[in-house]
Design a protein around this motif. Structure first.
Motif, PDB file in Angstrom:
ATOM      1  N   ARG A 523       3.609  -8.431  -6.061  1.00  0.00           N
ATOM      2  CA  ARG A 523       4.281  -7.231  -5.565  1.00  0.00           C
ATOM      3  C   ARG A 523       4.128  -7.168  -4.052  1.00  0.00           C
ATOM      4  O   ARG A 523       3.259  -7.813  -3.470  1.00  0.00           O
ATOM      5  N   LYS A 524       4.934  -6.296  -3.415  1.00  0.00           N
ATOM      6  CA  LYS A 524       4.897  -6.206  -1.954  1.00  0.00           C
ATOM      7  C   LYS A 524       3.503  -5.855  -1.452  1.00  0.00           C
ATOM      8  O   LYS A 524       3.011  -6.444  -0.491  1.00  0.00           O
ATOM      9  N   ASN A 525       2.861  -4.844  -2.086  1.00  0.00           N
ATOM     10  CA  ASN A 525       1.529  -4.462  -1.610  1.00  0.00           C
ATOM     11  C   ASN A 525       0.522  -5.600  -1.778  1.00  0.00           C
ATOM     12  O   ASN A 525      -0.413  -5.754  -0.996  1.00  0.00           O
ATOM     13  N   GLN A 526       0.734  -6.445  -2.792  1.00  0.00           N
ATOM     14  CA  GLN A 526      -0.148  -7.595  -2.983  1.00  0.00           C
ATOM     15  C   GLN A 526       0.114  -8.675  -1.938  1.00  0.00           C
ATOM     16  O   GLN A 526      -0.819  -9.320  -1.450  1.00  0.00           O
ATOM     17  N   TRP A 527       1.372  -8.843  -1.588  1.00  0.00           N
ATOM     18  CA  TRP A 527       1.696  -9.809  -0.534  1.00  0.00           C
ATOM     19  C   TRP A 527       1.043  -9.389   0.779  1.00  0.00           C
ATOM     20  O   TRP A 527       0.527 -10.237   1.525  1.00  0.00           O
ATOM     21  N   ASP A 528       1.036  -8.104   1.069  1.00  0.00           N
ATOM     22  CA  ASP A 528       0.409  -7.621   2.305  1.00  0.00           C
ATOM     23  C   ASP A 528      -1.079  -7.943   2.308  1.00  0.00           C
ATOM     24  O   ASP A 528      -1.630  -8.401   3.315  1.00  0.00           O
ATOM     25  N   LYS A 529      -1.731  -7.713   1.160  1.00  0.00           N
ATOM     26  CA  LYS A 529      -3.159  -7.997   1.064  1.00  0.00           C
ATOM     27  C   LYS A 529      -3.422  -9.500   1.071  1.00  0.00           C
ATOM     28  O   LYS A 529      -4.452  -9.962   1.579  1.00  0.00           O
ATOM     29  N   PHE A 530      -2.509 -10.256   0.486  1.00  0.00           N
ATOM     30  CA  PHE A 530      -2.610 -11.718   0.468  1.00  0.00           C
ATOM     31  C   PHE A 530      -2.634 -12.249   1.897  1.00  0.00           C
ATOM     32  O   PHE A 530      -3.523 -13.032   2.270  1.00  0.00           O
ATOM     33  N   ARG A 531      -1.671 -11.835   2.714  1.00  0.00           N
ATOM     34  CA  ARG A 531      -1.598 -12.298   4.100  1.00  0.00           C
ATOM     35  C   ARG A 531      -2.806 -11.831   4.907  1.00  0.00           C
ATOM     36  O   ARG A 531      -3.389 -12.589   5.690  1.00  0.00           O
ATOM     37  N   GLU A 532      -3.200 -10.580   4.703  1.00  0.00           N
ATOM     38  CA  GLU A 532      -4.323 -10.023   5.447  1.00  0.00           C
ATOM     39  C   GLU A 532      -5.621 -10.764   5.124  1.00  0.00           C
ATOM     40  O   GLU A 532      -6.441 -11.027   6.014  1.00  0.00           O
ATOM     41  N   PHE A 533      -5.799 -11.094   3.859  1.00  0.00           N
ATOM     42  CA  PHE A 533      -7.031 -11.784   3.446  1.00  0.00           C
ATOM     43  C   PHE A 533      -7.177 -13.110   4.182  1.00  0.00           C
ATOM     44  O   PHE A 533      -8.247 -13.426   4.723  1.00  0.00           O
ATOM     45  N   TYR A 534      -6.119 -13.919   4.211  1.00  0.00           N
ATOM     46  CA  TYR A 534      -6.220 -15.244   4.826  1.00  0.00           C
ATOM     47  C   TYR A 534      -6.165 -15.199   6.349  1.00  0.00           C
ATOM     48  O   TYR A 534      -6.610 -16.144   7.013  1.00  0.00           O
ATOM     49  N   ARG A 544      -9.374 -11.876  -7.599  1.00  0.00           N
ATOM     50  CA  ARG A 544      -8.407 -10.909  -8.120  1.00  0.00           C
ATOM     51  C   ARG A 544      -8.568  -9.546  -7.458  1.00  0.00           C
ATOM     52  O   ARG A 544      -7.576  -8.868  -7.131  1.00  0.00           O
ATOM     53  N   ASP A 545      -9.782  -9.129  -7.188  1.00  0.00           N
ATOM     54  CA  ASP A 545     -10.025  -7.818  -6.590  1.00  0.00           C
ATOM     55  C   ASP A 545      -9.460  -7.704  -5.180  1.00  0.00           C
ATOM     56  O   ASP A 545      -9.230  -6.588  -4.688  1.00  0.00           O
ATOM     57  N   ASN A 546      -9.259  -8.828  -4.525  1.00  0.00           N
ATOM     58  CA  ASN A 546      -8.730  -8.795  -3.156  1.00  0.00           C
ATOM     59  C   ASN A 546      -7.267  -8.383  -3.104  1.00  0.00           C
ATOM     60  O   ASN A 546      -6.754  -8.020  -2.042  1.00  0.00           O
ATOM     61  N   LEU A 547      -6.546  -8.433  -4.239  1.00  0.00           N
ATOM     62  CA  LEU A 547      -5.110  -8.156  -4.257  1.00  0.00           C
ATOM     63  C   LEU A 547      -4.762  -6.796  -4.853  1.00  0.00           C
ATOM     64  O   LEU A 547      -3.623  -6.330  -4.686  1.00  0.00           O
ATOM     65  N   GLY A 548      -5.678  -6.170  -5.548  1.00  0.00           N
ATOM     66  CA  GLY A 548      -5.313  -4.943  -6.252  1.00  0.00           C
ATOM     67  C   GLY A 548      -4.646  -5.281  -7.571  1.00  0.00           C
ATOM     68  O   GLY A 548      -4.487  -6.441  -7.945  1.00  0.00           O
ATOM     69  N   ASP A 549      -4.209  -4.246  -8.282  1.00  0.00           N
ATOM     70  CA  ASP A 549      -3.663  -4.467  -9.628  1.00  0.00           C
ATOM     71  C   ASP A 549      -2.164  -4.728  -9.659  1.00  0.00           C
ATOM     72  O   ASP A 549      -1.589  -5.050 -10.697  1.00  0.00           O
ATOM     73  N   GLY A 550      -1.478  -4.550  -8.535  1.00  0.00           N
ATOM     74  CA  GLY A 550      -0.047  -4.841  -8.509  1.00  0.00           C
ATOM     75  C   GLY A 550       0.775  -3.930  -9.385  1.00  0.00           C
ATOM     76  O   GLY A 550       1.822  -4.325  -9.902  1.00  0.00           O
ATOM     77  N   SER A 551       0.299  -2.710  -9.575  1.00  0.00           N
ATOM     78  CA  SER A 551       0.979  -1.798 -10.495  1.00  0.00           C
ATOM     79  C   SER A 551       2.026  -0.925  -9.819  1.00  0.00           C
ATOM     80  O   SER A 551       2.557  -0.009 -10.427  1.00  0.00           O
ATOM     81  N   THR A 552       2.309  -1.182  -8.547  1.00  0.00           N
ATOM     82  CA  THR A 552       3.324  -0.387  -7.863  1.00  0.00           C
ATOM     83  C   THR A 552       4.705  -0.666  -8.446  1.00  0.00           C
ATOM     84  O   THR A 552       4.941  -1.706  -9.068  1.00  0.00           O
ATOM     85  N   VAL A 553       5.614   0.261  -8.228  1.00  0.00           N
ATOM     86  CA  VAL A 553       6.972   0.119  -8.742  1.00  0.00           C
ATOM     87  C   VAL A 553       7.671  -1.033  -8.041  1.00  0.00           C
ATOM     88  O   VAL A 553       7.514  -1.248  -6.840  1.00  0.00           O
ATOM     89  N   ALA A 554       8.430  -1.796  -8.796  1.00  0.00           N
ATOM     90  CA  ALA A 554       9.150  -2.929  -8.216  1.00  0.00           C
ATOM     91  C   ALA A 554      10.048  -2.460  -7.089  1.00  0.00           C
ATOM     92  O   ALA A 554      10.640  -1.388  -7.143  1.00  0.00           O
ATOM     93  N   GLY A 555      10.138  -3.300  -6.029  1.00  0.00           N
ATOM     94  CA  GLY A 555      10.984  -2.919  -4.901  1.00  0.00           C
ATOM     95  C   GLY A 555      11.150  -4.054  -3.930  1.00  0.00           C
ATOM     96  O   GLY A 555      10.813  -5.209  -4.221  1.00  0.00           O
ATOM     97  N   VAL A 556      11.645  -3.740  -2.765  1.00  0.00           N
ATOM     98  CA  VAL A 556      11.879  -4.735  -1.723  1.00  0.00           C
ATOM     99  C   VAL A 556      10.534  -5.329  -1.302  1.00  0.00           C
ATOM    100  O   VAL A 556       9.558  -4.610  -1.089  1.00  0.00           O
TER     101      VAL A 556
END
Length: 689
Positions: A523-534, A544-556
């Motif tokens: 999800r978008k919020n996970q992609w943000d955390k993915f980039r920030e982590f690295y 897994r905890d570094n990304l969150g649960d990815g439960s946000t509503v699908a979107g851009v």
């Protein structure tokens, strides 16, 4: 006689050695009481003889590999037997063999000739007539062996042999040749009888002589592999053409160990043996140091784990010897079995063994011999062995290669260079920076390129990564594409297949040096955390905890991504991204496991022999022959390989097969067949050229 320095003290000093030897191998052999049943697989054979045969074969295998791999003959080896039933409980096994063999210039002589030479070396040329007239062959052999263990006894014997030959001596010779069972007639030449009786007393007291000498060679010192090779050859103990003991070899080994048999099967001072090996390694200037431990792991003098920590700059290979049934002995492990008690010897040997990556030589070569490697990506150099073949194979493949990390294994002439090339090609492949949504093209092109490089002499050459990538982008665009669909449609054009696999099978593919296409979704919020982590921790492992649960509503911003799984370890999976060299760890990133990234899917790309054209199969054989021709001088043991006839199923040395590259003749059944085994093809070719 014993030219190496010997020490009787507990902590024998070791002089600092010059950095001349490229490699040093230490072998610790357990001969304690707990080992008495090891390899007692055939009740018709002497278990002790079988075990000694295993030890000597192991030493010879390593020595020959060292000599064959290097022109530098300064490489060294030491062998310690521990668990003797004597006060010092360890000894230098090479020194023992040295004593049994006798002085180098006497080793190949008949017993009488050897005794005569020995006497002449002490200025007693007159002793020759007495030796030849008064001792039969068996008596001469036994006496020579005792004197080899303690040459100081020679002058005392000589003093009792009269100078010159009297007429009575001639009469004595006639009598001993004609009177049944008569060594001498009482009253004839009493002074010569005294010499004979003294010689008999020496033989009877050999146990004391041997014990005294064993206690003086408590500590092992390294010797050159060239010297040890010559020693084993002089003893005539190993049959080169077979790994199994023939009846004659069995007899020779039995004859060898009879003098020392009363002094084995004692306690198990494993800590002492490892500590001594650590001292030897510490004062060595060798580039590579390998310690092979053959034992059941039952230490009686403490915990070897603590002592083994001092060997952090060395590689430890542990071989657990047992007579118990092992369902799968050709298998490396990354974790100890939960069924092993902590006090179990297997647990001890496993814990002190070294950890290596599965994709690196020599472990990666084991796959070519049918060994199984764990899917974690790492293995412990620990094996359980209940047969001579497993020990022999371990030394042939692993130990020899560990001491020569830059060389290919002799017995895999064509496979090893190709394997190394594949590893180098995989490791040297640099992450590109994608333009737009072309991650699929980068991932698929990378795996296709590396897969085709595994085909020697590929018809049409090996398409470059950029060529494949540009072609995929031209066909599927820059706005993204489903990698699986691309694999389905384009793979057949390159004669490639793929399987969708789970993480375990993906790890096994990596063990076989096959990188995989991988896809995941965030999800978008996970992609943000993915980039920030690295960006903050480029070399850390994503959890897994570094990304969150990815439960946000699908979107851009939601979306999938394709990467390449390039390597694995027990702690993470290593992927190659397509975001350039400056992102994360040089374009690579680590993830704990497949569950961290949503919808993670792996695609294993491969080809089969049926996909190869005849020209490619021929190219493979030609490449093997070319490498064999170029490496013959360096690896002379090619012709000592074994090959099984496809008809009579009898194994013979490769050098025994006659014929050429088109047709070979079996030396046993004379069956004619087309060679298909690469080793046989190479051997026949080398003979013809």
């Amino acid at each position: 006689m014993q030219t190496e320095r010997q020490e009787s003290c507990r902590d024998a000093p070791i002089a600092k050695r010059d950095a001349l030897s490229q490699s040093m191998v230490g072998i610790l052999v357990d001969v304690s009481g707990s080992m008495e049943r090891a390899f007692d697989l055939d009740s018709s054979k002497d278990a002790t003889v079988e075990r000694v045969h295993t030890i000597l074969t192991t030493v010879l295998r390593i020595v020959k590999a060292e000599l064959n791999h290097h022109s530098n003959r300064s490489d060294e080896i030491f062998v310690t037997a521990f668990g003797l039933d004597i006060k010092v409980n360890t000894c230098d096994l090479v020194a023992v063999l040295d004593l049994i063999a006798g002085p180098e210039h006497l080793r190949r002589l008949e017993p009488h000739d050897a005794l005569v030479k020995l006497a002449k070396n002490h200025g007693a040329a007159h002793a020759e007539r007495w030796i030849r007239e008064h001792l039969n062959k068996e008596e001469a052999r036994d006496l020579f062996r005792v004197l080899c263990f303690d040459e100081d006894l020679v002058p005392e014997l000589i003093q009792k042999i009269p100078p010159g030959r009297s007429r009575s001596s001639s009469i004595l010779s006639v009598l001993r040749n004609n009177l049944p069972g008569g060594r001498y007639v009482e009253g004839f030449v009493v002074h010569q009888t005294e010499a004979y009786c003294y010689a008999q007393d020496l033989v009877k007291s050999k146990d004391k002589v041997i014990l005294r000498k064993l206690e003086s060679i408590e500590h092992s010192f390294p010797k050159s592999v060239l010297y040890v090779s010559q020693l084993l050859d002089d003893l005539n103990l190993i049959d080169d053409d077979s790994s199994c003991a023939s009846s004659s070899l069995h007899s020779r080994i039995k004859e060898l160990i009879d003098p020392i048999r009363p002094y084995i099967f004692g306690g198990t001072p494993m800590c002492k043996a490892i500590r001594r090996a650590s001292q030897v390694f510490r004062f060595s200037g060798a580039r590579s140091k390998v310690l092979l431990i053959l034992s059941d792991g039952e230490s009686a003098d403490g915990n070897p784990r603590f002592i083994a920590r001092d060997l952090k700059d060395s590689i430890i290979v542990s071989c657990y010897l047992t007579d118990a049934h092992i369902s799968d002995p050709r298998c490396l492990m990354d974790k100890a079995s939960p069924d092993w008690p902590k006090s179990d010897g297997r647990q001890t040997l496993f814990d002190i063994s070294s950890t290596v990556k599965n994709v690196d030589p020599p472990v990666s070569f084991l796959i070519d011999f049918g060994w199984k490697l764990p899917p974690s990506g790492e293995s412990r150099l620990f094996v359980q062995a209940n047969s001579l073949d497993v020990v022999d194979e371990l030394c042939k493949i692993v130990v020899a290669e560990l001491t020569n990390p830059c060389d290919a294994l002799v017995d895999l002439l064509q496979k090893v260079p190709l394997s190394l090339y594949i590893n180098q090609e995989n490791a040297s492949f640099k992450p590109e920076k994608q333009v737009g949504g072309t991650c699929y093209a980068h991932a698929v092109a990378t795996v296709f390129h590396l897969a085709m490089h595994r085909i020697v002499g590929r018809d049409g050459g090996h398409p470059e990564f950029k060529q494949i990538k540009d072609r995929l982008i031209a066909d599927y665009g820059k706005d993204g594409a489903f990698a699986e669909r691309v694999l389905e449609r384009v793979g057949p054009e390159y004669r490639l297949h793929f399987n969708k696999v789970d993480e375990i099978r993906a790890r096994q593919a990596l063990n076989h040096r096959r990188p995989l296409v991988a896809m995941f979704f965030l999800r978008k919020n996970q992609w943000d955390k993915f980039r920030e982590f690295y960006e903050k921790t480029p070399k850390e492992v994503l959890q897994r905890d570094n990304l969150g649960d990815g439960s946000t509503v699908a979107g851009v911003g939601d979306g999938g991504h394709a990467v390449v799984l390039i390597r694995c370890s027990p702690d993470y999976l290593l992927f190659m991204n397509s975001w350039g060299l400056t992102w994360a760890d040089g374009g690579f990133f680590r993830v704990k496991d497949a569950s961290v990234l949503d919808r993670m899917t792996f695609y294993d790309v491969y080809w089969t022999l049926n996909d190869l054209k005849q020209s490619e199969k021929d190219a493979y054989q030609i490449e093997a022959i070319k490498k064999a021709k170029n490496l013959t001088a360096t690896f002379p043991s090619i012709n000592s390989l074994l090959f099984e006839c496809p008809k009579c199923r009898i194994t013979s040395s490769v050098k025994e097969f006659e014929g050429d590259l088109i047709e070979a003749n079996c030396p046993k059944c004379e069956h004619k067949f087309r060679p298909t085994n690469d080793d046989l093809v190479k051997s026949l070719y080398l003979r013809n050229v």
